[in-house]
Design a protein around this motif. Structure first.
Motif, PDB file in Angstrom:
ATOM      1  N   ARG A 130      16.009  22.642   9.705  1.00 17.92           N
ATOM      2  CA  ARG A 130      15.971  24.098   9.600  1.00 17.92           C
ATOM      3  C   ARG A 130      17.361  24.652   9.310  1.00 17.92           C
ATOM      4  N   LEU A 131      18.385  23.992   9.870  1.00 21.24           N
ATOM      5  CA  LEU A 131      19.751  24.424   9.580  1.00 21.24           C
ATOM      6  C   LEU A 131      20.075  24.215   8.107  1.00 21.24           C
ATOM      7  N   ARG A 132      19.698  23.064   7.590  1.00 22.31           N
ATOM      8  CA  ARG A 132      20.025  22.756   6.197  1.00 22.31           C
ATOM      9  C   ARG A 132      19.198  23.609   5.227  1.00 22.31           C
ATOM     10  N   ASP A 133      17.971  23.960   5.623  1.00 21.22           N
ATOM     11  CA  ASP A 133      17.131  24.781   4.754  1.00 21.22           C
ATOM     12  C   ASP A 133      17.448  26.264   4.863  1.00 21.22           C
ATOM     13  N   GLU A 134      18.503  26.578   5.615  1.00 22.67           N
ATOM     14  CA  GLU A 134      18.945  27.970   5.783  1.00 22.67           C
ATOM     15  C   GLU A 134      17.853  28.847   6.392  1.00 22.67           C
ATOM     16  N   GLN A 135      17.171  28.304   7.383  1.00 23.27           N
ATOM     17  CA  GLN A 135      16.156  29.061   8.119  1.00 23.27           C
ATOM     18  C   GLN A 135      16.716  29.632   9.417  1.00 23.27           C
ATOM     19  N   ALA A 136      18.028  29.743   9.507  1.00 26.28           N
ATOM     20  CA  ALA A 136      18.687  30.307  10.679  1.00 26.28           C
ATOM     21  C   ALA A 136      19.832  31.188  10.200  1.00 26.28           C
ATOM     22  N   ALA A 137      20.147  32.182  10.993  1.00 27.43           N
ATOM     23  CA  ALA A 137      21.207  33.127  10.635  1.00 27.43           C
ATOM     24  C   ALA A 137      22.563  32.542  10.996  1.00 27.43           C
ATOM     25  N   GLY A 138      23.526  32.628  10.046  1.00 24.26           N
ATOM     26  CA  GLY A 138      24.884  32.193  10.317  1.00 24.26           C
ATOM     27  C   GLY A 138      25.045  30.691  10.288  1.00 24.26           C
ATOM     28  N   VAL A 139      26.171  30.242  10.858  1.00 23.96           N
ATOM     29  CA  VAL A 139      26.494  28.825  10.962  1.00 23.96           C
ATOM     30  C   VAL A 139      26.784  28.510  12.416  1.00 23.96           C
ATOM     31  N   PRO A 140      26.689  27.242  12.813  1.00 22.21           N
ATOM     32  CA  PRO A 140      26.929  26.897  14.219  1.00 22.21           C
ATOM     33  C   PRO A 140      28.344  27.260  14.656  1.00 22.21           C
ATOM     34  N   ALA A 141      28.458  27.779  15.849  1.00 17.48           N
ATOM     35  CA  ALA A 141      29.778  28.098  16.389  1.00 17.48           C
ATOM     36  C   ALA A 141      30.528  26.844  16.805  1.00 17.48           C
ATOM     37  N   ARG A 142      29.815  25.785  17.107  1.00 18.05           N
ATOM     38  CA  ARG A 142      30.444  24.513  17.499  1.00 18.05           C
ATOM     39  C   ARG A 142      29.908  23.408  16.585  1.00 18.05           C
ATOM     40  N   PRO A 143      30.520  23.196  15.448  1.00 21.96           N
ATOM     41  CA  PRO A 143      30.032  22.142  14.541  1.00 21.96           C
ATOM     42  C   PRO A 143      30.232  20.730  15.077  1.00 21.96           C
ATOM     43  N   GLN A 144      31.069  20.603  16.098  1.00 25.10           N
ATOM     44  CA  GLN A 144      31.287  19.274  16.659  1.00 25.10           C
ATOM     45  C   GLN A 144      29.995  18.710  17.256  1.00 25.10           C
ATOM     46  N   ILE A 145      29.048  19.600  17.618  1.00 24.39           N
ATOM     47  CA  ILE A 145      27.764  19.130  18.148  1.00 24.39           C
ATOM     48  C   ILE A 145      27.045  18.283  17.106  1.00 24.39           C
ATOM     49  N   LEU A 146      27.046  18.722  15.854  1.00 20.02           N
ATOM     50  CA  LEU A 146      26.383  17.959  14.795  1.00 20.02           C
ATOM     51  C   LEU A 146      27.143  16.693  14.466  1.00 20.02           C
ATOM     52  N   ALA A 147      28.470  16.728  14.579  1.00 20.75           N
ATOM     53  CA  ALA A 147      29.243  15.505  14.365  1.00 20.75           C
ATOM     54  C   ALA A 147      28.913  14.459  15.421  1.00 20.75           C
ATOM     55  N   ASP A 148      28.810  14.891  16.673  1.00 20.16           N
ATOM     56  CA  ASP A 148      28.419  13.955  17.740  1.00 20.16           C
ATOM     57  C   ASP A 148      26.990  13.477  17.541  1.00 20.16           C
ATOM     58  N   LEU A 149      26.117  14.369  17.060  1.00 19.28           N
ATOM     59  CA  LEU A 149      24.730  13.978  16.815  1.00 19.28           C
ATOM     60  C   LEU A 149      24.648  12.857  15.773  1.00 19.28           C
ATOM     61  N   ALA A 150      25.436  12.955  14.696  1.00 21.38           N
ATOM     62  CA  ALA A 150      25.391  11.931  13.653  1.00 21.38           C
ATOM     63  C   ALA A 150      25.758  10.564  14.215  1.00 21.38           C
ATOM     64  N   GLN A 151      26.763  10.533  15.069  1.00 22.90           N
ATOM     65  CA  GLN A 151      27.175   9.245  15.636  1.00 22.90           C
ATOM     66  C   GLN A 151      26.127   8.728  16.614  1.00 22.90           C
ATOM     67  N   LYS A 152      25.530   9.646  17.428  1.00 19.65           N
ATOM     68  CA  LYS A 152      24.484   9.220  18.357  1.00 19.65           C
ATOM     69  C   LYS A 152      23.272   8.682  17.612  1.00 19.65           C
ATOM     70  N   ALA A 153      22.854   9.401  16.560  1.00 21.33           N
ATOM     71  CA  ALA A 153      21.680   8.976  15.802  1.00 21.33           C
ATOM     72  C   ALA A 153      21.920   7.632  15.139  1.00 21.33           C
ATOM     73  N   ALA A 154      23.114   7.402  14.611  1.00 22.78           N
ATOM     74  CA  ALA A 154      23.424   6.100  14.007  1.00 22.78           C
ATOM     75  C   ALA A 154      23.432   4.998  15.042  1.00 22.78           C
ATOM     76  N   THR A 155      23.892   5.303  16.246  1.00 28.03           N
ATOM     77  CA  THR A 155      23.919   4.297  17.312  1.00 28.03           C
ATOM     78  C   THR A 155      22.519   3.943  17.773  1.00 28.03           C
ATOM     79  N   VAL A 156      21.653   4.954  17.891  1.00 29.75           N
ATOM     80  CA  VAL A 156      20.294   4.723  18.383  1.00 29.75           C
ATOM     81  C   VAL A 156      19.450   4.010  17.349  1.00 29.75           C
ATOM     82  N   GLY A 157      19.749   4.188  16.063  1.00 31.85           N
ATOM     83  CA  GLY A 157      18.955   3.574  15.008  1.00 31.85           C
ATOM     84  C   GLY A 157      18.172   4.563  14.198  1.00 31.85           C
TER      85      GLY A 157
END
Length: 716
Positions: A594-621
C-alpha cells in the motif's frame, strides 16, 4: 343463554368483592386503643407502595458499572456507543409515540370497550377501570364544537394552549367569561407566551435533545391575546398584574414589565416577592453600563424592603443571574459577594443555581485562577440533602466539574464534587444526556491528567462504557495516559473500544493509538506483544474493509486513509516475529504494498523501520518482501536505501558487506544473469538510490557513451 352467563359472572364478582372486604377488615390494626387481652400493637405506619423495594435496594447497593435500566440486561444487547444508546432509547419512545398518535387520531375507537361489564355506564373518554386520565383520548375542538366553561377549564388545567384558545374563541371571548377563568387563561398564556408547550410525556426525547443555550432577547408577543385579556379585565387584581409582569419579564420585555410594576404600585396594588424576583432577573435590559445596572438592582431591592417583602432563595439567584450576565471584573464580584452575605444574614442559603452563577462570574476561562469552588463544596457537603428548586440547578455540577478540570486543574476537588453528586439522590441533578456527557468528559479528563495511574484505570473501569462513552478528544487523552503508564494490554484493548464506540473511522485517533502501541511495545511481555501485533493487524484489515465498502456504496465523502507513518508503525509491530509462517507477515507485505502503490498520505516519518524490515524479511526467508521494502525506500529517495540495499543483499547472498559493495560496483553486467530475481531487485534498488536509475538503464547509458566515443575516434 347469554343472560345466564352474565348473571353467573356478576355473582362471581360479587363474591370476590365480599372476600376482599373481609380480608381488609381482618387486617385492620387498632390505631391508639388498647385490646382486651392487654396487648397493645404499635400504631400503624403509613407506607408508600415502593417502601419495601427501596429498603431491599438499600441492602444491596448500586452497581456503578451496570447499564441503565431502560436497556436490556444482556451483554449482547446493551448499546455501547452514544449513537446506539440514543437510537435505542428514541426508537422505544417512537413506539409509544405511535400508540399516542393512534389514540389521538382515532379517538372513536377508544370510547367504548366490548369487554366492559354489561351494567357499566358507557361514557366518552372515561371507560377504563380504573380511570387513567393520561391514557384517555383528548377531546378535539373545531368550529362546530359545542363547548362550555368546563371545557375551557379542562384545557387550562391540562396546559392544552391551542385548544384553550380555540375554546375561548368559541365561547365568545372575554365578555362571556367569569373573572376566575379570565385569570386562569391569562396565567397560562403568560407562562408559555402563547406557544404550545413541549410535551413532558416524552422523557427520552427531552433527555437526548441537544441542549441549546438560553437566548436572552425579547421574545414576548406584543399585542397578543394575553395583552388583550389583561386590558379587558376590570378591575385589575394583584394576580392579573403578577401574571402579566412575570410573563413579560420571563420573555425579556423588561421595559414594559417595569412600567406595569410601577403602575401597580401607584394604584396601591400589592405585588409578591415572585414578581420582584422576575424583575430582578431582567434588570440588565433597562440600563447600560455596570454602574447604572447595579444602581437599578439596588433600587428594586430597596422597593422590596419598603413594601415589607422578605427575599428568598429565588431572589438571591435572580440577582446573581443578572450580575453574572453583565460581564466580569472585581466590581461585579464584590457586589455579588455583598448580596450573598446579606442573604446569609437573613438566613437564606444559596441554592445550586446561585452557586452556578457565582462560578460563572468568578471562574472565567481567560480570567485569573480564583478558588471559590472549595468553599462552595464545603457548604454543600454539610447539608443533609440538596433539593432542586429551579431548572438551572442542573447546571451546577457540570460547571463545577468544568472548573475543576479547566480552571483549577485540581483532581482532589473533582473527586469531592463527584462524591457529592453520588450522595443520596443528588444524581438527579446531573441534567440531561448532554450535560451528563460533558460532566463525565471533564471528570475523565482531569483524572487522566492529574490523578495517579491506578486511580485513573479504576475510574475508567467503572464508567466506560455503560455509564459514559468517551468522545474522540477524551479517548485521545485516555490513550496518552495509558501510553505514559506503559499499559500495553489496555492499549491493545483500546482498539476494540474504538470499534465499539464508533471511533474507528477517525484516522487521527487511530494513528495516535498506533504511535502509542509502538512506543510502549518494547517493555511488554510476550503475551502482550502478541496481543498488540494482533491489534495492529486488525487496524489494517478494518481500513481495507471500509475502503471496499465505500467502493461498493460509491460515497461522495470517502473516509480518510491511514498515513504512511501509521502504516510504517503497523509494519514495525507486525514484523517482530521470527516465524516465517506467522500470518502477520501477510499484513506486513500488504502494508508495504500500500505504501508503494501510494495508497497512504505522505511518507513514513521513520524510514529506518522499512530498512530494518528488509533485513528481517531476508533473514526469515522472505526475499520478495525484503526487495519490496528496499525498492520503496530507493524510489522515495531516502538516505537509508543505500545501506539497506547492501545489508539486505548481504543477508541474501550470505556475504560480508564489503564484498557485496564490490560486487555491486564492479560486476554490473553479470548481475542480471547471476542473481536471484529478489536479489536482483535489491541490486536495482541500490543503483536507483545511487544514480537515480535502474541497473539496466545505467548499463545502456554507459554502453551508448562507449559507442559514441568509438565513433568519434573513427572519424578522427
Amino acid at each position: 343463554m347469554y343472560s345466564n352467563i352474565v348473571l353467573s359472572r356478576q355473582w362471581a364478582r360479587l363474591a370476590c368483592v365480599c372476600r376482599y372486604m373481609s380480608t381488609i377488615e381482618g387486617q385492620k390494626l387498632p390505631q391508639a386503643a388498647r385490646s382486651s387481652d392487654g396487648i397493645s400493637p404499635p400504631p400503624r405506619i403509613a407506607r408508600s407502595p415502593t417502601d419495601i423495594l427501596q429498603a431491599l435496594a438499600a441492602t444491596v447497593g448500586t452497581d456503578p458499572s451496570a447499564a441503565h435500566y431502560k436497556y436490556h440486561d444482556d451483554p449482547y444487547l446493551i448499546p455501547q456507543s452514544n449513537y446506539r444508546k440514543r437510537s435505542y432509547a428514541l426508537s422505544a419512545e417512537a413506539g409509544r409515540k405511535a400508540a399516542a398518535w393512534i389514540r389521538d387520531e382515532h379517538a372513536e375507537l377508544f370510547t367504548m370497550r366490548e369487554w366492559d361489564p354489561p351494567m357499566k355506564m358507557k361514557t366518552p373518554y372515561f371507560n377504563a377501570d380504573p380511570q387513567i386520565e393520561a391514557f384517555a383520548p383528548k377531546p378535539i375542538y373545531n368550529d362546530e364544537s359545542k363547548v362550555t366553561e368546563e371545557d375551557l377549564r379542562y384545557t387550562i388545567q391540562n396546559a392544552l394552549l391551542e385548544d384553550a384558545i380555540k375554546v375561548f374563541e368559541l365561547l365568545g371571548g372575554v365578555d362571556n367569561l367569569n373573572d376566575e377563568l379570565k385569570l386562569s387563561l391569562l396565567q397560562l398564556l403568560c407562562f408559555y407566551n402563547e406557544k404550545e408547550p413541549v410535551s413532558l410525556e416524552w422523557l427520552e426525547e427531552r433527555w437526548f435533545s441537544a441542549a441549546t443555550r438560553e437566548r436572552q432577547s425579547t421574545t414576548w408577543k406584543l399585542g397578543g391575546l394575553a395583552d388583550k385579556i389583561f386590558t379587558a379585565m376590570e378591575p385589575k387584581t394583584s394576580e392579573a398584574y403578577s401574571a402579566i409582569i412575570q410573563g413579560m419579564a420571563k420573555y425579556y420585555q423588561a421595559e414594559r414589565a417595569h412600567v406595569l410594576a410601577q403602575e401597580a404600585r401607584e394604584q396601591g396594588i400589592p405585588l409578591s416577592t415572585t414578581v420582584y424576583n422576575s424583575l430582578l432577573g431582567c434588570v440588565g435590559f433597562l440600563k447600560e453600563g455596570v454602574t447604572l445596572r447595579v444602581e437599578a438592582l439596588k433600587s428594586i431591592l430597596n422597593e422590596m424592603n419598603e413594601q415589607g417583602l422578605s427575599p428568598n432563595s429565588e431572589t438571591l439567584s435572580a440577582c446573581l443571574r443578572s450580575i453574572s450576565s453583565w460581564g466580569s471584573g472585581k466590581a461585579l464580584q464584590t457586589v455579588a459577594l455583598q448580596v450573598v452575605a446579606e442573604c446569609r444574614q437573613l438566613g437564606i442559603a444559596p441554592s445550586l443555581s446561585a452557586y452556578y452563577y457565582l462560578l460563572c462570574l468568578f471562574c472565567k476561562e481567560q480570567g485569573p485562577r480564583i478558588d471559590i469552588l472549595t468553599n462552595i463544596i464545603a457548604d454543600l457537603e454539610n447539608r443533609e440533602s440538596i433539593e432542586a428548586t429551579q431548572a438551572t440547578d442542573t447546571n451546577f455540577f457540570i460547571t463545577a466539574m468544568g472548573v475543576c478540570s479547566d480552571h483549577l486543574q485540581d483532581v482532589n476537588l473533582a473527586e469531592r464534587v463527584h462524591a457529592l453528586l453520588m450522595k443520596g439522590d443528588n444524581y438527579k441533578l446531573v441534567g440531561d444526556a448532554y450535560k451528563e456527557s460533558i460532566y463525565y468528559r471533564h471528570l475523565v479528563t482531569v483524572t487522566c491528567k492529574y490523578a495517579p495511574f491506578e486511580k485513573t484505570t479504576q475510574l475508567l473501569d467503572t464508567l466506560v462504557p455503560n455509564i459514559y462513552v468517551p468522545e474522540p478528544s477524551v479517548m485521545e487523552e485516555i490513550i496518552r495516559t495509558l501510553e505514559v503508564g506503559g499499559a500495553g494490554d489496555r492499549l491493545a484493548d483500546a482498539w476494540s473500544q474504538l470499534v465499539v464506540f464508533g471511533h474507528a473511522k477517525r484516522t487521527k485517533l487511530v494513528e495516535k493509538l498506533l504511535s502509542a502501541l509502538c512506543n510502549c511495545y518494547t517493555y511488554q511481555d510476550d503475551e502482550v506483544k502478541a496481543k498488540i501485533r494482533q491489534a495492529a493487524a486488525d487496524i489494517l484489515k478494518f481500513g481495507q474493509l471500509m475502503e471496499e465498502r465505500e467502493e461498493n456504496e460509491d460515497r461522495r465523502s470517502p473516509t480518510q486513509k491511514l498515513s504512511a507513518s501509521a502504516l510504517s508503525n503497523i509494519v514495525e509491530l507486525c514484523s517482530d516475529t521470527q516465524d516465517k509462517l506467522d500470518p502477520n507477515w501477510s499484513t506486513v507485505e500488504n502494508a508495504v504494498q500500500r505504501l508503494r502503490d501510494e495508497q497512504a498520505a505522505g511518507v513514513p516519518a521513520r524510514p529506518q523501520i522499512l530498512a530494518d524490515l528488509a533485513q528481517k524479511a531476508a533473514t526469515v526467508g522472505k526475499p520478495e518482501l525484503a526487495a519490496l521494502a528496499v525498492t520503496y525506500l530507493a524510489e522515495c529517495g531516502f538516505e537509508e536505501a543505500t545501506a539497506a540495499s547492501v545489508q539486505t543483499l548481504g543477508v541474501m547472498l550470505n556475504r560480508p558487506v564489503e564484498e557485496v559493495e564490490t560486487l555491486l560496483q564492479e560486476q554490473k553486467a553479470s548481475l542480471a544473469t547471476s542473481l536471484h530475481p529478489s536479489a536482483l531487485a535489491v541490486a536495482q534498488a541500490y543503483h536507483i538510490a545511487k544514480t537515480g536509475a535502474p541497473l539496466h538503464e545505467s548499463e545502456s547509458s554507459s554502453a551508448s557513451s562507449e559507442s559514441d566515443s568509438e565513433s568519434s575516434s573513427d572519424d578522427e
